[in-house]
Design a protein around this motif. Structure first.
Motif, PDB file in Angstrom:
ATOM      1  N   PHE A   1       0.842  -1.195   0.000  1.00  0.00           N
ATOM      2  CA  PHE A   1       0.000   0.000   0.000  1.00  0.00           C
ATOM      3  C   PHE A   1       0.878   1.246   0.000  1.00  0.00           C
ATOM      4  O   PHE A   1       0.651   2.183  -0.779  1.00  0.00           O
ATOM      5  CB  PHE A   1      -0.916  -0.005   1.229  1.00  0.00           C
ATOM      6  CG  PHE A   1      -1.657   1.292   1.439  1.00  0.00           C
ATOM      7  CD1 PHE A   1      -2.879   1.514   0.821  1.00  0.00           C
ATOM      8  CD2 PHE A   1      -1.138   2.296   2.250  1.00  0.00           C
ATOM      9  CE1 PHE A   1      -3.564   2.715   1.009  1.00  0.00           C
ATOM     10  CE2 PHE A   1      -1.821   3.491   2.442  1.00  0.00           C
ATOM     11  CZ  PHE A   1      -3.037   3.695   1.816  1.00  0.00           C
ATOM     12  N   PHE A   2       1.897   1.253   0.846  1.00  0.00           N
ATOM     13  CA  PHE A   2       2.769   2.424   0.924  1.00  0.00           C
ATOM     14  C   PHE A   2       3.643   2.548  -0.315  1.00  0.00           C
ATOM     15  O   PHE A   2       3.930   3.663  -0.764  1.00  0.00           O
ATOM     16  CB  PHE A   2       3.615   2.362   2.194  1.00  0.00           C
ATOM     17  CG  PHE A   2       2.844   2.733   3.414  1.00  0.00           C
ATOM     18  CD1 PHE A   2       2.608   4.060   3.725  1.00  0.00           C
ATOM     19  CD2 PHE A   2       2.304   1.758   4.232  1.00  0.00           C
ATOM     20  CE1 PHE A   2       1.870   4.417   4.837  1.00  0.00           C
ATOM     21  CE2 PHE A   2       1.563   2.094   5.347  1.00  0.00           C
ATOM     22  CZ  PHE A   2       1.332   3.428   5.650  1.00  0.00           C
ATOM     23  N   ALA A   3       4.073   1.431  -0.871  1.00  0.00           N
ATOM     24  CA  ALA A   3       4.864   1.503  -2.101  1.00  0.00           C
ATOM     25  C   ALA A   3       4.057   2.149  -3.221  1.00  0.00           C
ATOM     26  O   ALA A   3       4.561   2.988  -3.974  1.00  0.00           O
ATOM     27  CB  ALA A   3       5.316   0.103  -2.510  1.00  0.00           C
TER      28      ALA A   3
ATOM     29  N   LEU B   1       3.307   1.531 -11.826  1.00  0.00           N
ATOM     30  CA  LEU B   1       2.141   1.373 -10.968  1.00  0.00           C
ATOM     31  C   LEU B   1       1.361   0.109 -11.341  1.00  0.00           C
ATOM     32  O   LEU B   1       0.896  -0.636 -10.460  1.00  0.00           O
ATOM     33  CB  LEU B   1       1.246   2.605 -11.088  1.00  0.00           C
ATOM     34  CG  LEU B   1       0.147   2.781 -10.041  1.00  0.00           C
ATOM     35  CD1 LEU B   1       0.737   2.849  -8.640  1.00  0.00           C
ATOM     36  CD2 LEU B   1      -0.660   4.047 -10.334  1.00  0.00           C
ATOM     37  N   GLY B   2       1.222  -0.135 -12.634  1.00  0.00           N
ATOM     38  CA  GLY B   2       0.547  -1.342 -13.074  1.00  0.00           C
ATOM     39  C   GLY B   2       1.255  -2.599 -12.601  1.00  0.00           C
ATOM     40  O   GLY B   2       0.619  -3.584 -12.198  1.00  0.00           O
ATOM     41  N   LEU B   3       2.589  -2.571 -12.625  1.00  0.00           N
ATOM     42  CA  LEU B   3       3.356  -3.715 -12.135  1.00  0.00           C
ATOM     43  C   LEU B   3       3.173  -3.912 -10.634  1.00  0.00           C
ATOM     44  O   LEU B   3       3.098  -5.050 -10.147  1.00  0.00           O
ATOM     45  CB  LEU B   3       4.832  -3.524 -12.466  1.00  0.00           C
ATOM     46  CG  LEU B   3       5.223  -3.743 -13.930  1.00  0.00           C
ATOM     47  CD1 LEU B   3       6.623  -3.210 -14.196  1.00  0.00           C
ATOM     48  CD2 LEU B   3       5.144  -5.232 -14.277  1.00  0.00           C
ATOM     49  N   LEU B   4       3.084  -2.814  -9.887  1.00  0.00           N
ATOM     50  CA  LEU B   4       2.866  -2.935  -8.442  1.00  0.00           C
ATOM     51  C   LEU B   4       1.502  -3.537  -8.142  1.00  0.00           C
ATOM     52  O   LEU B   4       1.371  -4.414  -7.270  1.00  0.00           O
ATOM     53  CB  LEU B   4       2.997  -1.558  -7.777  1.00  0.00           C
ATOM     54  CG  LEU B   4       4.422  -1.032  -7.597  1.00  0.00           C
ATOM     55  CD1 LEU B   4       4.401   0.402  -7.081  1.00  0.00           C
ATOM     56  CD2 LEU B   4       5.190  -1.924  -6.632  1.00  0.00           C
ATOM     57  N   TRP B   5       0.477  -3.081  -8.852  1.00  0.00           N
ATOM     58  CA  TRP B   5      -0.850  -3.661  -8.654  1.00  0.00           C
ATOM     59  C   TRP B   5      -0.861  -5.127  -9.062  1.00  0.00           C
ATOM     60  O   TRP B   5      -1.495  -5.971  -8.397  1.00  0.00           O
ATOM     61  CB  TRP B   5      -1.896  -2.880  -9.449  1.00  0.00           C
ATOM     62  CG  TRP B   5      -2.325  -1.602  -8.796  1.00  0.00           C
ATOM     63  CD1 TRP B   5      -2.076  -0.331  -9.217  1.00  0.00           C
ATOM     64  CD2 TRP B   5      -3.089  -1.462  -7.582  1.00  0.00           C
ATOM     65  NE1 TRP B   5      -2.629   0.590  -8.353  1.00  0.00           N
ATOM     66  CE2 TRP B   5      -3.253  -0.076  -7.344  1.00  0.00           C
ATOM     67  CE3 TRP B   5      -3.632  -2.373  -6.686  1.00  0.00           C
ATOM     68  CZ2 TRP B   5      -3.939   0.409  -6.239  1.00  0.00           C
ATOM     69  CZ3 TRP B   5      -4.331  -1.886  -5.570  1.00  0.00           C
ATOM     70  CH2 TRP B   5      -4.480  -0.514  -5.365  1.00  0.00           C
ATOM     71  N   SER B   6      -0.171  -5.448 -10.140  1.00  0.00           N
ATOM     72  CA  SER B   6      -0.089  -6.843 -10.577  1.00  0.00           C
ATOM     73  C   SER B   6       0.616  -7.705  -9.531  1.00  0.00           C
ATOM     74  O   SER B   6       0.187  -8.826  -9.226  1.00  0.00           O
ATOM     75  CB  SER B   6       0.654  -6.944 -11.917  1.00  0.00           C
ATOM     76  OG  SER B   6      -0.031  -6.259 -12.935  1.00  0.00           O
TER      77      SER B   6
ATOM     78  N   THR C   1       0.490 -11.767  -5.446  1.00  0.00           N
ATOM     79  CA  THR C   1       0.814 -12.167  -4.079  1.00  0.00           C
ATOM     80  C   THR C   1      -0.388 -12.832  -3.427  1.00  0.00           C
ATOM     81  O   THR C   1      -0.267 -13.867  -2.768  1.00  0.00           O
ATOM     82  CB  THR C   1       1.269 -10.948  -3.258  1.00  0.00           C
ATOM     83  OG1 THR C   1       2.465 -10.412  -3.836  1.00  0.00           O
ATOM     84  CG2 THR C   1       1.541 -11.324  -1.817  1.00  0.00           C
ATOM     85  N   PHE C   2      -1.560 -12.225  -3.598  1.00  0.00           N
ATOM     86  CA  PHE C   2      -2.785 -12.827  -3.068  1.00  0.00           C
ATOM     87  C   PHE C   2      -3.023 -14.206  -3.679  1.00  0.00           C
ATOM     88  O   PHE C   2      -3.518 -15.121  -3.014  1.00  0.00           O
ATOM     89  CB  PHE C   2      -3.994 -11.931  -3.356  1.00  0.00           C
ATOM     90  CG  PHE C   2      -4.349 -11.024  -2.223  1.00  0.00           C
ATOM     91  CD1 PHE C   2      -4.772 -11.531  -1.013  1.00  0.00           C
ATOM     92  CD2 PHE C   2      -4.263  -9.650  -2.357  1.00  0.00           C
ATOM     93  CE1 PHE C   2      -5.099 -10.698   0.052  1.00  0.00           C
ATOM     94  CE2 PHE C   2      -4.596  -8.797  -1.305  1.00  0.00           C
ATOM     95  CZ  PHE C   2      -5.013  -9.337  -0.098  1.00  0.00           C
ATOM     96  N   ALA C   3      -2.683 -14.348  -4.942  1.00  0.00           N
ATOM     97  CA  ALA C   3      -2.905 -15.618  -5.641  1.00  0.00           C
ATOM     98  C   ALA C   3      -1.842 -16.654  -5.312  1.00  0.00           C
ATOM     99  O   ALA C   3      -1.939 -17.800  -5.769  1.00  0.00           O
ATOM    100  CB  ALA C   3      -2.942 -15.374  -7.148  1.00  0.00           C
TER     101      ALA C   3
ATOM    102  N   LEU D   1       7.768  -7.143  -9.031  1.00  0.00           N
ATOM    103  CA  LEU D   1       8.363  -6.178  -8.107  1.00  0.00           C
ATOM    104  C   LEU D   1       9.713  -5.682  -8.619  1.00  0.00           C
ATOM    105  O   LEU D   1      10.005  -4.484  -8.557  1.00  0.00           O
ATOM    106  CB  LEU D   1       8.531  -6.812  -6.727  1.00  0.00           C
ATOM    107  CG  LEU D   1       7.256  -7.065  -5.916  1.00  0.00           C
ATOM    108  CD1 LEU D   1       7.588  -7.823  -4.643  1.00  0.00           C
ATOM    109  CD2 LEU D   1       6.549  -5.764  -5.593  1.00  0.00           C
ATOM    110  N   ILE D   2      10.522  -6.594  -9.108  1.00  0.00           N
ATOM    111  CA  ILE D   2      11.830  -6.203  -9.627  1.00  0.00           C
ATOM    112  C   ILE D   2      11.677  -5.259 -10.822  1.00  0.00           C
ATOM    113  O   ILE D   2      12.355  -4.227 -10.916  1.00  0.00           O
ATOM    114  CB  ILE D   2      12.643  -7.453 -10.022  1.00  0.00           C
ATOM    115  CG1 ILE D   2      12.969  -8.279  -8.772  1.00  0.00           C
ATOM    116  CG2 ILE D   2      13.918  -7.063 -10.759  1.00  0.00           C
ATOM    117  CD1 ILE D   2      13.538  -9.647  -9.071  1.00  0.00           C
ATOM    118  N   ALA D   3      10.771  -5.606 -11.731  1.00  0.00           N
ATOM    119  CA  ALA D   3      10.544  -4.747 -12.902  1.00  0.00           C
ATOM    120  C   ALA D   3      10.022  -3.380 -12.477  1.00  0.00           C
ATOM    121  O   ALA D   3      10.444  -2.344 -13.026  1.00  0.00           O
ATOM    122  CB  ALA D   3       9.555  -5.422 -13.853  1.00  0.00           C
TER     123      ALA D   3
END
Length: 407
Positions: free
Chosen positions: A179-181, A221-226, A231-233, A243-245
């Motif tokens: 969330f903070f990221a 931002l799209g990568l963070l949401w992905s 992670t949930f999955a 995360l690295i990308a």
């Protein structure tokens, strides 16, 4: 009394102060409480209580202080103040008391614990939604939605920690820091290039303008949401790669923001460094999740919490507390010391697994506490008296073409 009551004239005053105090008190209690004769709070485990209070205690106070103050610019109204602000802070305190009660005497019913913790998020989200509607700034409803989502994440965190049911507590720790990221990516991604452009023009430097690079920002931002969804999955490998990308893209964005030309403005340079912690932290956590580093993911995430999250809180508070003399905002020495101490603690905490024989964690905790003491020494005297506006930015350059406040 009138001077003391001025702390309630703007949201950032009591909420940033609460964040700084809790960063100090919660860490001392968690790390040294036993040696002081105090029971160490637990939330399933002592580590989960510690993680909760850093993310949803310290972090939530700072988030409220920033967003409610920034919302002043949405339609030029006075900030939330007086009794409504007192009520919001009281709900935040209620959450801390409830979590301490559960932490010291486990067994508090979840149906009682969760409302006490959730009340702050519900009121904060409602206040932001009201401001967005009043200003007819419909996209700003996304900030209110984000606060409600953060409150939901805390609810799931508590459920996982207390009942040990799905989603598991490790997943919810990840959700909290992500969330903070995401917020730092959004807020810092607008603030850093805008403040840098203003400084360059005020200083009369003939260099290229910072490149906002919105496409890179949206991609990161799209990568963070992905990564969050993956992670949930339970998709460890793919989420780590995302995360690295995302971290690499954030680093490329930062490289185009003329940070090397911001050396004459320490506050601005520290803001650049904060975004650098975000980029590096995402890469480190991703590599640790893949098992490619000699430290666990929960160790690596301190780059994001102690480095990026704390750095963003300090950056905003330092700007709000900066002396106002008509020129560019200047960092108070106590704030600079706070950055140095807290980021030194972050580096030491990251190195701790590499030197298990040394008590690096305790030394990192001590540096963290000294850093927040330095912050309080610099910030506390600035919460009294009239409120300077704008809170987070100084005078604008005459040729400034972008909006400095995050609107």
């Amino acid at each position: 009394m009138a001077a003391v009551s001025s702390i309630w004239l703007a949201p950032h005053r009591p909420l940033f102060l609460a964040a700084g105090l809790w960063a100090l008190v919660a860490l001392v209690w968690w790390h040294w409480g036993g040696s002081m004769g105090l029971s160490t709070p637990v939330l399933g485990t002592s580590g989960l209580w510690h993680g909760h209070e850093m993310l949803f205690g310290l972090g939530s106070a700072a988030v409220g202080g920033y967003f409610l103050t920034a919302s002043m610019s949405w339609h030029g109204t006075d900030p939330l103040s007086g009794r409504p602000l007192m009520a919001l802070v009281a709900l935040w305190l209620l959450g801390r008391v409830a979590l301490l009660a559960e932490g010291l005497w486990p067994g508090l019913p979840l149906w009682l614990l969760q409302p006490a913790a959730l009340g702050y998020f519900l009121l904060l989200g409602g206040l932001l939604a009201r401001e967005a509607v009043a200003a007819r700034r419909w996209p700003k409803l996304g900030f209110a939605a984000g606060i409600f989502a953060f409150g939901l994440a805390e609810t799931l965190y508590l459920r996982a920690a207390v009942t040990e049911v799905m989603p598991d507590s490790a997943t919810m720790v990840r959700v909290g820091w992500m969330f903070f990221a995401i917020k730092i990516s959004i807020i810092g991604g607008r603030m850093v290039p805008a403040f840098t452009l203003n400084w360059l023009r005020q200083a009369g430097l003939t260099v290229a303008d910072p490149a906002p690079r919105p496409a890179l920002g949206w991609a990161a931002l799209g990568l963070l949401w992905s990564a969050l969804a993956l992670t949930f999955a339970g998709e460890e490998t793919v989420s780590a790669l995302a995360l690295i990308a995302a971290g690499i893209l954030q680093g490329i964005r930062l490289a185009g923001w003329r940070g090397r030309d911001a050396r004459g403005n320490l506050l601005l340079l520290l803001l650049h460094a904060t975004f650098g912690w975000l980029a590096a932290g995402l890469v480190l956590v991703g590599l640790a999740r893949l098992g490619l580093l000699p430290l666990a993911e929960m160790d690596a995430l301190h780059a994001l919490t102690m480095g990026a999250m704390s750095g963003m809180i300090l950056s905003l508070a330092a700007r709000a507390a900066a002396p106002r003399d008509g020129g560019p905002l200047r960092a108070r020495p106590t704030m600079v010391a706070a950055f140095a101490l807290i980021w030194s603690a972050a580096l030491l905490r990251l190195a701790a697994p590499l030197a298990p024989s040394a008590d690096a964690v305790t030394l990192a905790a001590a540096l963290w506490c000294l850093g927040w003491l330095s912050f309080l020494a610099g910030y506390l005297p600035t919460v009294l008296g009239p409120v300077a506006r704008p809170v987070f930015s100084g005078p604008r350059a005459q040729t400034q073409l972008v909006r400095i406040e995050i609107r």
